[in-house]
Design a protein around this motif. Structure first.
Motif: not given
Length: 288
Positions: A222-226, A255-263, A267-270
């Motif tokens: 579900v998280l991967s779809l979101a 910035p790409i790496a920072i954005g992907l790590f943030g996402i 995912s883990l937090l949600v």
């Protein structure tokens, strides 16, 4: 413990590889051939960790203006977090409501037909249609449903939440509906009905308890779809979320790496928050 550490290392490596991929892939403009320059990968990864060691997250460009990632990542992080969290929570609530607790009502049949129709449309196409419909509503009525301005406030946040919730809702509703009809035919459900127990009590105490493990097991899906829809929605609606660092990086790995790590962290937090809410719901309403 060792396996989790190995998985973490693999995930970090994959994210860094994806972040550096635009710089590794080289296109020759004269003959159009594509080549890969993996020799740059170690130096790019080294520069990434070197930047972090200085206490800086790096910079990115908006047009010709250079901006600091650290000064903007906070607001962008919470924007993406709210969209994903509300989208996933909304999909779970709708799926449980129509898949279990309202499954015997005629309204659920209408909801099922709608989900079946929407499921035949690719997510990207459906989001485009939804945006066009929102624009036409404004043309017909003058009522603004969505805003394409990064500082649009609630208009720039609630509509993305709904769009992000569509794909997870379809997946979960089909899963829960299928499990509901299978469980409804079990002997212990027939025994509970024969004893005269109310339908709501049966749904809470028997049906949900047996569906909840499947819901938890598919929470990652579900998280991967979101998250997949998050990239599309934030790009098309010009939402200032974490995907902005990915789309506006112009191939810069930092910035790409920072954005992907943030996402990934979102995912883990949600996942943790949803698991906690499901646990509290079970402890509060389900008798063991």
């Amino acid at each position: 413990m060792v396996r989790y550490i190995q998985q973490m290392i693999i995930v970090i490596f994959l994210i860094l590889f994806l972040a550096t991929l635009p710089s590794i892939v080289l296109v020759n403009p004269t003959n159009g051939t594509v080549s890969l320059n993996f020799a740059q990968f170690p130096s790019m990864v080294g520069n990434f960790f070197k930047e972090l060691s200085t206490g800086s997250l790096g910079t990115y460009y908006v047009g010709m203006e250079q901006r600091s990632i650290a000064s903007e990542i906070g607001d962008n992080f919470f924007t993406s977090f709210y969209i994903v969290f509300v989208g996933v929570l909304l999909s779970i609530l709708l799926s449980l409501l129509f898949g279990i607790f309202l499954s015997r009502f005629y309204l659920t049949k209408i909801f099922r037909v709608m989900m079946n129709i929407i499921s035949t449309i690719p997510d990207f196409i459906f989001i485009i249609f939804a945006l066009l419909f929102a624009v036409n509503i404004y043309k017909w009525t003058g009522f603004r449903v969505v805003s394409f301005l990064p500082n649009g406030g609630a208009l720039n946040i609630w509509f993305p939440m709904v769009l992000v919730a569509i794909a997870p809702s379809i997946y979960l509703f089909k899963l829960i509906s299928e499990r509901y009809f299978l469980i409804a035919g079990e002997d212990y459900i027939r025994t509970a009905v024969a004893k005269g127990l109310k339908v709501d009590r049966i749904n809470f105490q028997h049906v949900y308890k047996n569906i909840e493990p499947f819901l938890v097991a598919d929470l990652v899906k579900v998280l991967s779809l979101a998250i997949g829809n998050l990239f599309i929605v934030e790009y098309l609606l010009n939402v200032s979320g974490l995907t902005k660092f990915v789309f506006q990086s112009f191939g810069d790995p930092q910035p790409i790496a920072i954005g992907l790590f943030g996402i990934l962290f979102i995912s883990l937090l949600v996942f943790v928050v949803i698991r906690l809410l499901l646990y509290l719901f079970k402890r509060g309403f389900i008798y063991e």
